[in-house]
Design a protein around this motif. Structure first.
Motif, PDB file in Angstrom:
ATOM      1  N   GLU A   1       5.926 -62.687 -46.863  1.00  0.00           N
ATOM      2  CA  GLU A   1       5.964 -61.734 -47.911  1.00  0.00           C
ATOM      3  C   GLU A   1       7.173 -61.847 -48.345  1.00  0.00           C
ATOM      4  O   GLU A   1       8.245 -61.625 -47.549  1.00  0.00           O
TER       5      GLU A   1
ATOM      6  N   ARG B   1      14.300 -56.742 -54.258  1.00  0.00           N
ATOM      7  CA  ARG B   1      14.904 -55.262 -54.657  1.00  0.00           C
ATOM      8  C   ARG B   1      15.967 -55.129 -55.529  1.00  0.00           C
ATOM      9  O   ARG B   1      16.779 -55.972 -55.455  1.00  0.00           O
TER      10      ARG B   1
ATOM     11  N   GLY C   1      12.284 -46.869 -49.751  1.00  0.00           N
ATOM     12  CA  GLY C   1      11.436 -47.577 -48.730  1.00  0.00           C
ATOM     13  C   GLY C   1      12.169 -47.761 -47.379  1.00  0.00           C
ATOM     14  O   GLY C   1      13.252 -47.347 -46.982  1.00  0.00           O
ATOM     15  N   THR C   2      11.558 -48.931 -46.846  1.00  0.00           N
ATOM     16  CA  THR C   2      12.240 -49.373 -45.636  1.00  0.00           C
ATOM     17  C   THR C   2      13.701 -49.951 -45.575  1.00  0.00           C
ATOM     18  O   THR C   2      14.458 -49.560 -44.564  1.00  0.00           O
TER      19      THR C   2
ATOM     20  N   ASP D   1      11.358 -52.296 -56.744  1.00  0.00           N
ATOM     21  CA  ASP D   1      11.159 -53.326 -55.747  1.00  0.00           C
ATOM     22  C   ASP D   1       9.851 -53.863 -55.876  1.00  0.00           C
ATOM     23  O   ASP D   1       8.974 -52.975 -56.416  1.00  0.00           O
TER      24      ASP D   1
ATOM     25  N   LYS E   1       6.671 -56.926 -53.831  1.00  0.00           N
ATOM     26  CA  LYS E   1       6.550 -57.848 -52.772  1.00  0.00           C
ATOM     27  C   LYS E   1       5.578 -58.996 -53.635  1.00  0.00           C
ATOM     28  O   LYS E   1       4.691 -58.527 -54.166  1.00  0.00           O
TER      29      LYS E   1
ATOM     30  N   THR F   1       1.881 -52.855 -54.948  1.00  0.00           N
ATOM     31  CA  THR F   1       3.011 -53.949 -54.177  1.00  0.00           C
ATOM     32  C   THR F   1       4.213 -53.841 -54.909  1.00  0.00           C
ATOM     33  O   THR F   1       5.180 -54.629 -54.783  1.00  0.00           O
TER      34      THR F   1
ATOM     35  N   ARG G   1       7.480 -50.907 -56.690  1.00  0.00           N
ATOM     36  CA  ARG G   1       7.828 -49.580 -57.005  1.00  0.00           C
ATOM     37  C   ARG G   1       8.292 -49.251 -58.528  1.00  0.00           C
ATOM     38  O   ARG G   1       9.088 -50.399 -58.889  1.00  0.00           O
TER      39      ARG G   1
ATOM     40  N   ARG H   1       1.404 -43.038 -50.140  1.00  0.00           N
ATOM     41  CA  ARG H   1       2.258 -43.015 -49.002  1.00  0.00           C
ATOM     42  C   ARG H   1       2.593 -41.758 -48.643  1.00  0.00           C
ATOM     43  O   ARG H   1       2.580 -41.262 -47.267  1.00  0.00           O
TER      44      ARG H   1
HETATM   45  N1  UDP Z   1       5.160 -54.140 -49.815  1.00  0.00           N
HETATM   46  C1  UDP Z   1       3.975 -54.441 -50.097  1.00  0.00           C
HETATM   47  N2  UDP Z   1       3.070 -54.748 -49.070  1.00  0.00           N
HETATM   48  C2  UDP Z   1       3.857 -54.571 -47.723  1.00  0.00           C
HETATM   49  C3  UDP Z   1       4.837 -54.094 -47.484  1.00  0.00           C
HETATM   50  C4  UDP Z   1       5.713 -53.715 -48.802  1.00  0.00           C
HETATM   51  O1  UDP Z   1       3.345 -54.502 -51.153  1.00  0.00           O
HETATM   52  O2  UDP Z   1       2.811 -54.702 -46.804  1.00  0.00           O
HETATM   53  C5  UDP Z   1       5.833 -53.587 -51.257  1.00  0.00           C
HETATM   54  C6  UDP Z   1       6.076 -52.025 -51.522  1.00  0.00           C
HETATM   55  O3  UDP Z   1       5.001 -51.532 -52.230  1.00  0.00           O
HETATM   56  C7  UDP Z   1       7.417 -52.147 -52.061  1.00  0.00           C
HETATM   57  C8  UDP Z   1       8.355 -53.425 -51.694  1.00  0.00           C
HETATM   58  O4  UDP Z   1       7.039 -54.236 -50.968  1.00  0.00           O
HETATM   59  O5  UDP Z   1       7.437 -52.241 -53.423  1.00  0.00           O
HETATM   60  C9  UDP Z   1       9.106 -52.937 -50.362  1.00  0.00           C
HETATM   61  O6  UDP Z   1       8.864 -52.176 -49.432  1.00  0.00           O
HETATM   62  P1  UDP Z   1       9.256 -51.645 -48.252  1.00  0.00           P
HETATM   63  O7  UDP Z   1       9.902 -52.746 -47.389  1.00  0.00           O
HETATM   64  O8  UDP Z   1      10.339 -50.660 -48.613  1.00  0.00           O
HETATM   65  O9  UDP Z   1       8.124 -50.937 -47.268  1.00  0.00           O
HETATM   66  P2  UDP Z   1       7.280 -49.568 -47.574  1.00  0.00           P
HETATM   67  O10 UDP Z   1       8.111 -48.559 -47.878  1.00  0.00           O
HETATM   68  O11 UDP Z   1       6.470 -50.304 -48.670  1.00  0.00           O
HETATM   69  O12 UDP Z   1       6.484 -49.570 -46.199  1.00  0.00           O
END
Ligand code: UDP
Length: 236
Positions: free
Chosen positions: A90, A94, A99-100, A175, A177, A198, A200, A216
């Motif tokens: 994936e 960003r 998020g993470t 951000d 994915k 997918t 933000r 979420r």
């Molecule tokens: N994202 C996604 N699928 C995943 C993980 C993340 O589409 O399995 C997207 C999520 O919606 C965000 C970006 O990737 O736009 C970054 O996600 P993040 O790593 O912050 O994780 P999250 O908070 O979505 O778990």
């Protein structure tokens, strides 16, 4: 397997064979999942919005020369796309910490990054999609070095195109994915979906979340927010 048979069922979409072995039919579902499948719900109307929005973005990217799997939208819930073998990485781009990333690095959510960054996650539900480096991709043989360069380059181009377009609609692309696949000739094609599931999307004026964070984080009005994105894209 025959035309019409289901090839695969994921969390948000089903894939069906067609008469053309190089083409598959994607059907978007109303189901929502988060936190590696621990949180689940059915959100009526989400599938249609994601199909519409994803179609819009793939067409825009096509016009801008980004090779992708999209062929055509054939119903409110369905698209025809090129059949590809998904690269199990994936690719996250960003512009703003959220998020993470915000959590992992102790950054305040909303901190603008000095420049866009690309991250890779290993697509593996059992492992919970861990963050990986290019060297992990190499030793796990997930993609060649040349393919990794292409993923990064394409992802940053997609970011430029979508960020600029969305800003005109008063939306900040925080951000997103992406997933890529290989077609029968080994070409790297952008695949999967580009939707509020997918990405933000934040309203430029109010900072209101117009994406899956509403699900979420139990903010409510999830499908309404997806409709708002669709309306701002021109919703036709
Ligand atoms: N994202 C996604 N699928 C995943 C993980 C993340 O589409 O399995 C997207 C999520 O919606 C965000 C970006 O990737 O736009 C970054 O996600 P993040 O790593 O912050 O994780 P999250 O908070 O979505 O778990």
């Amino acid at each position: 397997m025959r035309s019409g048979d289901m090839l695969y069922e994921g969390k948000a979409k089903q894939l069906f064979l067609t008469e053309d072995p190089t083409v598959v039919r994607v059907k978007y579902k109303d189901s929502a999942t988060a936190f590696n499948n621990q949180k689940r719900a059915t959100l009526e109307g989400k599938g249609e919005m994601n199909n519409r929005i994803s179609t819009f973005f793939f067409q825009l990217l096509n016009e801008k020369g980004i090779a992708n799997h999209f062929i055509e939208e054939i119903s409110p819930l369905e698209q025809l796309v090129r059949k590809v073998t998904i690269i199990p990485v994936e690719v996250v781009v960003r512009n703003i910490a959220a998020g993470t990333m915000a959590k992992r690095l102790g950054m305040a959510e909303g901190t603008k990054l000095k420049h866009p960054i690309v991250e890779f996650y290993y697509k593996d539900d059992e492992l919970g999609d861990p963050l990986i480096t290019e060297e992990h991709i190499s030793v796990l043989d997930l993609a060649t070095n040349e393919q990794v360069s292409q993923l990064k380059e394409q992802a940053l181009k997609v970011n430029d195109i979508l960020s600029a377009f969305l800003l005109e609609q008063n939306i900040i692309l925080v951000d997103f994915k992406l997933e890529f696949g290989l077609d029968g000739d080994g070409n790297v094609l952008l695949a999967d979906e580009i939707s509020p599931d997918t990405c933000r999307f934040w309203d430029k004026e109010t900072g209101e979340r117009l994406d899956k964070d509403r699900f979420r984080r139990d903010l409510g009005q999830v499908v309404e927010a997806y409709h708002e994105i669709w309306n701002r894209l021109g919703g036709k």
